[in-house]
Design a protein around this motif. Structure first.
Motif, mmCIF file in Angstrom:
data_model
loop_
_atom_site.group_PDB
_atom_site.id
_atom_site.type_symbol
_atom_site.label_atom_id
_atom_site.label_comp_id
_atom_site.label_asym_id
_atom_site.label_seq_id
_atom_site.Cartn_x
_atom_site.Cartn_y
_atom_site.Cartn_z
ATOM 1 N N SER A 125 0.808 -1.222 0.000
ATOM 2 C CA SER A 125 0.000 0.000 0.000
ATOM 3 C C SER A 125 0.842 1.272 0.000
ATOM 4 C CB SER A 125 -0.914 0.010 1.238
ATOM 5 O OG SER A 125 -1.714 -1.151 1.275
ATOM 6 N N MET A 126 2.147 1.117 -0.203
ATOM 7 C CA MET A 126 3.054 2.268 -0.153
ATOM 8 C C MET A 126 3.376 2.841 -1.523
ATOM 9 S SD MET A 126 3.548 2.756 3.017
ATOM 10 C CE MET A 126 3.402 1.913 4.604
ATOM 11 N N GLY A 127 2.773 2.264 -2.568
ATOM 12 C CA GLY A 127 2.997 2.781 -3.911
ATOM 13 C C GLY A 127 4.325 2.386 -4.513
ATOM 14 N N PHE A 128 4.941 1.302 -4.002
ATOM 15 C CA PHE A 128 6.243 0.894 -4.522
ATOM 16 C C PHE A 128 6.144 0.235 -5.892
ATOM 17 C CE2 PHE A 128 7.079 0.481 0.200
ATOM 18 C CZ PHE A 128 7.851 1.638 0.282
ATOM 19 N N GLY A 129 5.017 -0.436 -6.156
ATOM 20 C CA GLY A 129 4.850 -1.141 -7.418
ATOM 21 C C GLY A 129 5.040 -2.638 -7.252
ATOM 22 N N PHE A 130 4.295 -3.402 -8.057
ATOM 23 C CA PHE A 130 4.320 -4.858 -7.971
ATOM 24 C C PHE A 130 5.705 -5.399 -8.290
ATOM 25 C CE2 PHE A 130 3.793 -9.062 -9.984
ATOM 26 C CZ PHE A 130 3.125 -9.732 -8.964
ATOM 27 N N GLY A 131 6.264 -6.195 -7.357
ATOM 28 C CA GLY A 131 7.554 -6.840 -7.585
ATOM 29 C C GLY A 131 8.749 -5.915 -7.520
ATOM 30 N N SER A 132 8.564 -4.659 -7.100
ATOM 31 C CA SER A 132 9.687 -3.714 -7.069
ATOM 32 C C SER A 132 10.639 -4.021 -5.918
ATOM 33 C CB SER A 132 9.162 -2.280 -6.927
ATOM 34 O OG SER A 132 8.591 -2.080 -5.645
ATOM 35 N N LEU A 137 12.192 -4.682 -0.065
ATOM 36 C CA LEU A 137 13.027 -4.204 1.042
ATOM 37 C C LEU A 137 12.169 -3.757 2.223
ATOM 38 C CD1 LEU A 137 15.817 -2.183 -0.827
ATOM 39 C CD2 LEU A 137 16.057 -4.371 0.376
ATOM 40 N N TYR A 138 11.086 -3.040 1.915
ATOM 41 C CA TYR A 138 10.192 -2.600 2.993
ATOM 42 C C TYR A 138 9.624 -3.804 3.738
ATOM 43 C CZ TYR A 138 6.087 -0.730 5.372
ATOM 44 O OH TYR A 138 5.150 -0.412 6.332
ATOM 45 N N ALA A 139 9.156 -4.801 2.973
ATOM 46 C CA ALA A 139 8.573 -5.986 3.596
ATOM 47 C C ALA A 139 9.615 -6.748 4.406
ATOM 48 C CB ALA A 139 7.969 -6.888 2.519
ATOM 49 N N VAL A 209 -2.103 -5.915 -0.677
ATOM 50 C CA VAL A 209 -2.590 -6.931 0.253
ATOM 51 C C VAL A 209 -4.062 -6.669 0.567
ATOM 52 C CG1 VAL A 209 -2.299 -7.923 2.569
ATOM 53 C CG2 VAL A 209 -0.288 -7.216 1.253
ATOM 54 N N PRO A 210 -4.921 -7.683 0.547
ATOM 55 C CA PRO A 210 -6.355 -7.476 0.802
ATOM 56 C C PRO A 210 -6.634 -6.914 2.196
ATOM 57 C CG PRO A 210 -5.962 -9.635 -0.177
ATOM 58 C CD PRO A 210 -4.622 -9.080 0.176
ATOM 59 N N ASP A 211 -7.755 -6.211 2.317
ATOM 60 C CA ASP A 211 -8.147 -5.626 3.606
ATOM 61 C C ASP A 211 -8.330 -6.687 4.691
ATOM 62 O OD1 ASP A 211 -8.116 -3.101 2.521
ATOM 63 O OD2 ASP A 211 -10.275 -2.995 2.183
ATOM 64 N N THR A 212 -8.769 -7.889 4.294
ATOM 65 C CA THR A 212 -8.987 -8.943 5.284
ATOM 66 C C THR A 212 -7.702 -9.266 6.040
ATOM 67 O OG1 THR A 212 -8.619 -10.573 3.528
ATOM 68 C CG2 THR A 212 -10.904 -10.036 4.076
ATOM 69 N N VAL A 213 -6.575 -9.247 5.316
ATOM 70 C CA VAL A 213 -5.280 -9.543 5.932
ATOM 71 C C VAL A 213 -4.794 -8.352 6.760
ATOM 72 C CG1 VAL A 213 -2.871 -10.178 5.494
ATOM 73 C CG2 VAL A 213 -4.700 -11.158 4.085
ATOM 74 N N ILE A 214 -4.955 -7.160 6.232
ATOM 75 C CA ILE A 214 -4.513 -5.956 6.946
ATOM 76 C C ILE A 214 -5.205 -5.848 8.306
ATOM 77 C CG2 ILE A 214 -4.577 -3.435 6.929
ATOM 78 C CD1 ILE A 214 -4.140 -3.554 3.894
ATOM 79 N N TRP A 215 -6.522 -6.039 8.319
ATOM 80 C CA TRP A 215 -7.263 -5.898 9.574
ATOM 81 C C TRP A 215 -6.985 -7.045 10.544
ATOM 82 C CZ3 TRP A 215 -9.313 -1.898 11.805
ATOM 83 C CH2 TRP A 215 -9.617 -0.780 11.026
#
Length: 467
Positions: A125-132, A137-139, A209-215
């Motif tokens: 959700s940080m706007g890094f882009g898919f697979g970037s 690194l953030y994850a 990531v889906p909202d279900t996982v975030i919450w």
């Protein structure tokens, strides 16, 4: 004079927790409410670890990680545990203040652990882009911080059992701790499924990531904080004088600081022989964490696309299976709590064999409901892996440097996870990138663990360290 009054006051508080003294060990029998307080916090701690094990693979593949690279990300949690756990044990052995001995570390770590827990699901959700590279690194950093502080929280709960619970009540206490741990696992891993059932979106834009996982992570962070503080404010640890008396050691022994390398020379035989079993056990568990979602998606939903609804359904189902594993562990734990101390090795071997059968069968099952049976068997094995080794070890320690020994013992949990992750870069391509075959390898490893139980030798640690 003031010092004596403080000790007397602490003694009075401590005496409220004591029913009577066990004549064999000089350790007091604790009332149920005290054991409840000692073990209850594990409910919140294991919510964090359960989300890590059940959702981490899903999150990384959702944000664009290659399945062949998953082992790289799964190296970070055991690395954090391997370094932090012995240090927490060593320094908490010498920490005696108004908050206790182990509790100050929990009081410090719980709020930070709750905060960093919610970092990982926002990776997409940080706007890094898919697979970037930025997203990866953030994850990766999120996983490191989450596991670092979760380990700081977890260690006091394990060490307090060795500090305060006698051998007669150890099966009971460790079983309760695992029961609460499994209850936390049930709640954490079913949250995405529950949220989906109530209408929350279980899919999201590519790389998100889906909202279900975030919450699920947000709720777990809140519960971790509340349950940890429950333990902090409801457990009164023994002061140095009582601790020395109950463990049949001198008061001076509670003040001596010994290097971790010297302590390794004095560990009981049980330390090394149990760790042989631990190697095969945690090797298997690492692969179950890494490849179950992909195995379910491939064998049952017939997809390998992380962005597909089928793959995300497999992720939710893995959460349900993890909850089933936890329920099986709770039931098995209540049965094990009544087991005789001299039968621990037999229980250990049986549990590992059951877990091995469960994991091996996952490689071949193509029916969703048959996976329930597989995870019931794995739940028995998982309970055995997470409980019986600590019962065997703490029964072989003499009270000196117990926290440091427990921390060193946890290295035997971390190393096999690191080895499994590194070897996955070789093994996974050799399987033709087959996640089901990786599950089969995990099951075979557990069979080797069961065979290794025969090597376990229980015995008391050396009473002094040679200088």
């Amino acid at each position: 004079m003031e010092k004596n009054l403080a000790v007397d006051k602490r003694k009075a508080t401590t005496d409220k927790q004591v029913k009577h003294v066990d004549v064999d060990t000089n350790m007091p029998n604790l009332p149920v409410k005290t054991i409840f307080a000692i073990t209850f916090g594990f409910l919140g701690i294991n919510m964090a670890f359960s989300l890590q094990s059940s959702q981490m693979s899903r999150i990384f593949q959702t944000i664009g990680a290659n399945p062949n690279s998953l082992g790289f990300f799964f190296i970070f949690p055991p690395l954090m545990g391997m370094f932090i756990q012995p240090l927490i044990g060593k320094y908490s052995d010498r920490t005696w203040n108004r908050f206790g001995r182990r509790m100050p570390y929990l009081l410090f770590a719980a709020p930070i652990s709750a905060l960093v827990l919610i970092m990982l699901p926002f990776s997409g959700s940080m706007g890094f882009g898919f697979g970037s590279l930025s997203a990866m690194l953030y994850a990766a950093f999120a996983v490191c911080f989450m596991d670092l502080f979760s380990n700081i929280c977890m260690q006091p709960f394990k060490m307090i059992v060795g500090d305060m619970v006698n051998n007669k009540q150890k099966n009971f206490a460790w079983s309760w701790q695992q029961v609460f741990s499994n209850a936390g696992g049930i709640l954490a891993t079913t949250l995405p499924f529950i949220f989906t059932w109530f209408g929350m979106s279980n899919t999201a834009n590519k790389g998100t990531v889906p909202d279900t996982v975030i919450w699920a992570y947000v709720v777990s962070a809140i519960i971790l904080l509340v349950t940890s503080f429950w333990t902090v404010f409801n457990v009164k640890e023994y002061d140095p004088l009582h601790y020395a008396e109950y463990h049949n050691i001198s008061a001076e022994d509670t003040k001596k600081s010994v290097s971790l390398l010297k302590l390794l020379r004095t560990v009981p035989k049980a330390f090394w022989t149990i760790n042989l079993v631990q190697f095969f056990s945690w090797f298997a568990i690492m692969y179950s964490w890494t490849y179950t979602t992909g195995t379910l998606a491939k064998n049952i939903w017939h997809t390998s696309n992380p962005a597909s609804a089928g793959y995300q359904s497999a992720g939710n189902w893995y959460g349900i299976l993890t909850a089933i594993l936890s329920v099986a562990g709770i039931v098995w734990g209540l049965i094990y709590a009544k087991a005789k101390a001299n039968n621990r090795k037999q229980w250990y071997a049986f549990g590992l064999i059951a877990g091995a059968i469960g994991l091996c069968s996952m490689a071949f099952i193509t029916n969703k409901w048959l996976t329930v049976i597989a995870f019931i068997l794995f739940g028995i094995g998982y309970f055995s892996i997470c409980t019986i080794p600590f019962t065997l070890l703490t029964s072989s320690l003499n009270g000196k440097n117990e926290g440091a020994y427990m921390g060193l013992f946890n290295i035997g949990i971390c190393i096999p996870q690191i080895v499994a992750s590194v070897l996955s870069f070789i093994i996974f391509p050799l399987t033709g990138d087959s996640q089901p075959i990786m599950m089969l390898i995990a099951g075979i490893a557990l069979f080797f663990g069961a065979l290794s139980v025969i090597a376990i030798k229980e015995g008391v640690a050396v009473s002094t360290v040679k200088k």
